[in-house]
Scaffold this motif. Structure first.
Motif, short mmCIF file in Angstrom:
data_model
loop_
_atom_site.label_atom_id
_atom_site.label_comp_id
_atom_site.label_asym_id
_atom_site.label_seq_id
_atom_site.Cartn_x
_atom_site.Cartn_y
_atom_site.Cartn_z
N ILE A 68 0.86 -1.20 0.00
CA ILE A 68 0.00 0.00 0.00
C ILE A 68 0.88 1.24 0.00
N GLN A 69 1.94 1.23 0.81
CA GLN A 69 2.84 2.38 0.87
C GLN A 69 3.53 2.60 -0.48
N ALA A 70 3.99 1.51 -1.10
CA ALA A 70 4.65 1.62 -2.41
C ALA A 70 3.68 2.17 -3.46
N ILE A 71 2.43 1.74 -3.41
CA ILE A 71 1.42 2.23 -4.34
C ILE A 71 1.16 3.72 -4.10
N THR A 82 6.93 12.49 -12.12
CA THR A 82 8.19 11.73 -12.16
C THR A 82 7.94 10.22 -12.26
N TYR A 83 6.69 9.82 -12.36
CA TYR A 83 6.36 8.40 -12.48
C TYR A 83 6.97 7.83 -13.75
N GLY A 84 7.56 6.64 -13.64
CA GLY A 84 8.13 5.97 -14.81
C GLY A 84 9.56 6.39 -15.10
N ILE A 85 10.13 7.20 -14.21
CA ILE A 85 11.52 7.62 -14.36
C ILE A 85 12.32 6.99 -13.22
N CYS A 86 13.39 6.32 -13.58
CA CYS A 86 14.24 5.62 -12.61
C CYS A 86 14.82 6.61 -11.60
N GLU A 87 14.69 6.30 -10.32
CA GLU A 87 15.20 7.19 -9.29
C GLU A 87 16.73 7.13 -9.18
N SER A 88 17.35 6.14 -9.79
CA SER A 88 18.80 6.01 -9.71
C SER A 88 19.50 6.68 -10.90
N CYS A 89 19.14 6.25 -12.12
CA CYS A 89 19.83 6.77 -13.31
C CYS A 89 19.02 7.83 -14.07
N GLU A 90 17.78 8.04 -13.66
CA GLU A 90 16.87 9.03 -14.24
C GLU A 90 16.49 8.76 -15.70
N SER A 91 16.67 7.51 -16.16
CA SER A 91 16.19 7.17 -17.49
C SER A 91 14.76 6.63 -17.35
N LEU A 101 5.16 -4.22 -12.67
CA LEU A 101 5.34 -3.65 -11.34
C LEU A 101 5.04 -2.15 -11.39
N PRO A 102 3.77 -1.78 -11.36
CA PRO A 102 3.41 -0.38 -11.54
C PRO A 102 3.99 0.56 -10.48
N PHE A 103 4.40 0.03 -9.35
CA PHE A 103 4.91 0.90 -8.29
C PHE A 103 6.44 0.87 -8.19
N THR A 104 7.11 0.32 -9.21
CA THR A 104 8.56 0.23 -9.19
C THR A 104 9.20 1.62 -9.25
N ARG A 105 10.38 1.74 -8.64
CA ARG A 105 11.10 3.01 -8.62
C ARG A 105 12.34 2.96 -9.51
N LEU A 106 12.76 1.74 -9.88
CA LEU A 106 14.02 1.57 -10.59
C LEU A 106 13.82 0.85 -11.92
#
Length: 143
Positions: A68-71, A82-91, A101-106
């Motif tokens: 729930i928190q990730a969602i 910023t959804y759909g943009i990698c938090e690490s490499c910003e691609s 995985l709709p709630f992925t960050r990477l």
């Protein structure tokens, strides 16, 4: 830009549906737990089994809380754009990964790197714990 707005709108709907589903499952589990806690006529084994089921349910609820928190955080990224943009490499994160995985960050590459680093850190911690145990055992034998 219009394409990006369409993607974000679809992502929001999918995330909201996922959140509703997880909350519904938690609610159903709680109802089932309340209805199933009638201890009349239960022997020790039944009570132990029910306690184990409650522990498993608690673990799952904890996992659901994390989901729930990730969602919720993903919905905030949708709002921020910023959804759909990698938090690490910003691609951009691939559409297939976002669908799975709709709630992925990477992105896939950064996630693999993150997992590799985590595995190495766990291995290091395990080796440290093993060495400590080994030293402790030798000390006890010498005393």
């Amino acid at each position: 830009m219009i394409m990006r707005k369409t993607v974000l709108k679809a992502a929001r709907e999918k995330l909201l549906d996922m959140r509703r589903q997880v909350l519904r499952e938690i609610s159903d589990d709680l109802k089932q737990g309340r209805e199933g806690s009638k201890e009349d006529g239960m022997d020790t084994y039944d009570l132990a089994s029910e306690e184990r089921d409650r522990e498993i349910s608690f673990i799952l609820t904890d996992r659901d809380r994390g989901k729930i928190q990730a969602i919720q955080e993903a919905l905030e990224r949708v709002d921020e754009g910023t959804y759909g943009i990698c938090e690490s490499c910003e691609s951009e994160i691939g559409p297939g990964r976002l669908a799975a995985l709709p709630f992925t960050r990477l992105c896939v590459n950064c996630q693999a790197e993150h997992e590799k680093e985590a595995k190495a850190a766990r291995r290091f911690e395990d080796e440290r714990a093993y060495r400590k145990l080994g030293v402790t055992d030798v000390d006890e034998e010498n005393t």
